[in-house]
Design an enzyme around this catalytic site. Structure first.
Site, mmCIF file in Angstrom:
data_model
loop_
_atom_site.group_PDB
_atom_site.id
_atom_site.type_symbol
_atom_site.label_atom_id
_atom_site.label_comp_id
_atom_site.label_asym_id
_atom_site.label_seq_id
_atom_site.Cartn_x
_atom_site.Cartn_y
_atom_site.Cartn_z
ATOM 1 N N ASN A 187 0.807 -1.234 0.000
ATOM 2 C CA ASN A 187 0.000 0.000 0.000
ATOM 3 C C ASN A 187 0.838 1.282 0.000
ATOM 4 O O ASN A 187 0.386 2.317 0.477
ATOM 5 C CB ASN A 187 -0.978 0.047 1.182
ATOM 6 N N HIS A 188 2.059 1.205 -0.522
ATOM 7 C CA HIS A 188 2.939 2.371 -0.552
ATOM 8 C C HIS A 188 3.225 2.740 -2.004
ATOM 9 O O HIS A 188 4.076 2.118 -2.646
ATOM 10 C CB HIS A 188 4.248 2.066 0.179
ATOM 11 N N HIS A 189 2.520 3.726 -2.508
ATOM 12 C CA HIS A 189 2.695 4.118 -3.916
ATOM 13 C C HIS A 189 3.852 5.104 -4.016
ATOM 14 O O HIS A 189 3.780 6.185 -3.434
ATOM 15 C CB HIS A 189 1.441 4.801 -4.455
#
Lengths: 189, 549
Positions: free
Chosen positions: B485-487
């Site tokens: 969940n780390h763009h």
């Protein structure tokens, strides 16, 4: 194991209902006059929704089946828990509709509302409805809605409460704001 | 869409976006700064600049969530009837996307739109990147060097920790140097941490505390953690930081925060943005003019907005002379292993982590990426989860809960992936969102170095589980890995305008009044959760905007 008022308040705190109603201030006296007649005759009120009395009696009866056998204090716990759940917008209507459907099926198959059945028949009714194998779905089939609003609502209330957690072996179950001490303790502390 | 309106000059005090049935969403006159996105980056920028007497307006695509609904959202998080995106109303035409890469990228499980952004559903782990992360090409022989060093960001890290509110301890021998104490004491280790500690000591693996963006004591007017155990994706108590905190403080300093106002495109000349064109729920389009613009819409919507704002001068997308907009998309990948012990492990009392190990981080090189180990406090099923998913009830259910709950352990790991040009956020050629704009098209694959590192992390995890004597083992390895969940990386920072989108001041090379505050500027990912670095960069960007005004 005795369910307490604290359990009901804690479960409601976890599941979201507010104000005095959440603390169990709902009036649960038997309705008088026509409403009482409606309830005793099994009629629902308004668009196929169960009355307060029907909801309370049915949910207590189902809780006696889906809760572990050594749990006591079920009636008081369920009444207080329901007081908050029925007030939640949308959710209360879902409970009333699911209970009305469950009672309709009970009358068709057992000639009595669920609250009047003996525990073995209540258990059989829930399984014949399909609530044991159904996924919970708030806008699903009858079985899915009974699973969501009746069976799982009751299980959620129990197992997010301190007493339910204790039964399961966890003092601070998910959803219960039980502080940040218990996670640090070992099993024998 | 029904036309366009100019800034009407209404007083900011008239604005109640999200707090009444019909809030004022009209543009702000004479704005100094227009911030696009109200996540942690955008709100920190807005808070700092509003505090320096600039007229600031923040536009966000999503709603201002009602804080009184958080407990109900937590119930959604607990109940099997709802998926993760349901909890914060993600999905539908607004959030449509396509994933077309080697690996499916589950975008809507990884983001939240609204005031607070994805910090509404984050875990809340806040570490500083290590010094070597800023010089990956030089130190490790792969990836890219940042145009700034750790020392450039160090004071901003401290300010971000204070602003966010971090509970931490100076017990991590592998962390980069720091001078300032953490704002709050760390959460004590869990009972299961003590089980891991014994095993790790035998294996000479050091454990240390986790810096958490949740209050270990009352902080900044917000409550201490109440132990709801549902941190990801909902904290009902407000003890976990989210970007709505700084949306509120920015508003109190005079900023205008407009919700449900998705920016459609940025109108520009050759070297300046003139207006952000945003839509409102009534179907109207407005032009928000400003002296400066800060795009803070995260690693997916930031490049998407730039690509949507193409023009004759920027035919490949705004600020995209380099061709790098949307490219080098990165996320961390997860490696995990777990099992069951013949003793209670006391899981699922809280929803956050208290111990990690960064011991292997600095062994990273060309072949093996940096990774860190995480010792879970929520391994295995919770009693509530078991109760809601079986075909039994009564005594049978209780018996099953007692059998299934309470003696699990899990060790996780976050692994760096490399910046690769072919991993990118593009515009889908056909599919459009609720406003007729092309949806993001995600191209994602995992590089061989990351795959080797997942295997290496699994090896270490298995050694720990062996030492613990865990049975019923499972492993999440290369095939089962998921993004965390780390763009990152889609508007990378660099000194060379032909190879990067923003410079070391976070200003776009192409446009003199456009800054980007987001993990999208990360040239490399490291293996630390990115939000503290996002916050530090946002504060740095705010200082540069302030200096330019």
């Amino acid at each position: 194991m005795q369910l307490t008022r604290r359990d009901a308040v804690a479960a409601l705190a976890a599941l979201g209902s507010g104000g005095a109603v959440a603390l169990g201030a709902r009036e649960w006296q038997r309705s008088g006059g026509d409403a009482a007649d409606d309830a005793s005759s099994g009629d629902t009120v308004g668009d196929g929704l169960a009355t307060d009395d029907q909801v309370r009696d049915a949910m207590v009866a189902v809780a006696e089946v889906v809760y572990p056998s050594d749990v006591t204090g079920i009636q008081t716990f369920v009444e207080r828990f329901l007081a908050g759940r029925l007030e939640r917008e949308g959710h209360g209507e879902g409970i009333r509709r699911a209970v009305a459907d469950l009672d309709d099926l009970a009358r068709s198959w057992y000639d009595a509302p669920v609250a009047d059945l003996d525990p073995a028949d209540r258990d059989a009714l829930l399984r014949e409805v399909g609530a044991d194998v159904a996924d919970e779905v708030p806008d699903g089939t009858t079985a899915e809605r009974i699973r969501y609003y009746v069976v799982n609502d009751l299980l959620l209330g129990l197992y997010t409460s301190p007493t339910g957690g204790e039964l399961a072996g966890i003092e601070n179950p998910i959803g219960h704001p039980g502080g940040i001490a218990s996670y640090q303790r070992g099993p024998n502390e | 869409m029904t036309g366009s309106a100019q800034a009407d000059g209404r007083d900011a005090s008239d604005r109640t976006a999200g707090r009444s049935a019909d809030p004022d969403r009209s543009p702000v006159a004479n704005a100094d700064v227009c911030v696009v996105g109200a996540g942690p980056a955008g709100t920190l920028v807005a808070d700092r600049l509003a505090g320096r007497d600039h007229e600031v307006v923040v536009l966000d695509a999503g709603p201002r969530f009602d804080e009184t609904e958080r407990v109900e959202r937590m119930e959604k998080a607990i109940r099997p009837a709802f998926s993760r995106p349901d909890v914060w109303d993600v999905g539908g035409d607004r959030d449509a996307y396509e994933s077309v890469g080697d690996r499916h990228y589950p975008l809507n499980r990884t983001r939240v739109k609204g005031i607070g952004g994805s910090t509404l559903h984050w875990q809340g782990m806040v570490m500083r990147l290590h010094e070597a992360d800023f010089a990956s090409a030089s130190e490790r022989g792969v990836g890219a060097n940042w145009p700034i060093e750790y020392s450039d960001l160090r004071p901003y890290y401290a300010e971000a920790e204070t602003g966010i509110g971090v509970a931490g301890a100076d017990d991590n021998p592998f962390a980069p140097p720091r001078e300032e104490p953490f704002p709050m004491p760390a959460f004590p280790p869990s009972y299961s941490d003590s089980l891991f500690a014994e095993a790790c000591e035998a294996l000479e693996i050091s454990m240390h505390s986790v810096p958490n963006a949740r209050n270990s004591e009352g902080y900044d007017g917000r409550s201490a953690c109440q132990g709801y155990g549902s941190c990801r994706p909902v904290c009902p108590s407000g003890a976990k930081y989210d970007g709505s905190v700084h949306a509120e403080t920015a508003a109190a300093k005079g900023a205008t925060v407009i919700d449900r106002a998705p920016v459609q495109r940025l109108e520009h000349t050759t070297d300046r943005i003139e207006a952000a064109v945003f839509a409102t729920p009534d179907g109207t389009e407005h032009r928000q003019e400003a002296e400066t613009f800060v795009v803070a819409a995260g690693g997916v919507e930031t490049p998407r907005l730039l690509l949507l704002s193409d023009s004759e001068h920027y035919p490949d997308g705004l600020a995209n002379s380099s061709g790098a907009v949307g490219r080098y998309f990165m996320d961390h990948v997860f490696a995990g292993a777990g099992g069951v012990l013949e003793e209670p492990t006391r899981q699922n009392h809280v929803g956050f982590l208290t111990s990690e190990s960064h011991q292997f981080y600095d062994e990273a090189d060309e072949r093996i990426a940096p990774f860190k180990l995480e010792f879970f406090n929520f391994a295995g099923p919770s009693p509530v989860g078991i109760a809601l998913t079986g075909e039994d009830w009564g005594d049978d259910l209780l018996e099953r809960i007692r059998a299934e709950y309470g003696n699990h352990v899990t060790v996780g790991a976050l692994v760096e992936t490399l910046p690769q040009a072919e991993n990118r956020v593009a515009l889908h050629p056909d599919r459009t969102d609720d406003h007729g704009n092309p949806v993001p098209e995600i191209h994602w694959s995992i590089d061989d170095r990351a795959k080797r590192t997942i295997e290496r992390a699994n090896e270490v995890q298995h050694e720990i589980l062996d030492e613990l004597g865990a049975s019923e083992r499972w492993t999440q390895g290369v095939e089962g890995t998921v993004p965390t969940n780390h763009h990152m990386g889609t508007t990378r920072m660099g000194s060379d305008p032909s190879a990067s989108v923003v410079n070391s001041s976070l200003r776009t090379h192409d446009l003199e009044n456009c800054w980007i505050a987001s993990s999208s500027v990360f040239p490399t990912a490291g293996a630390m959760n990115p939000t503290l670095t996002i916050g530090a960069l946002a504060l740095k960007a705010a200082d540069h905007v302030d200096a330019a005004l």
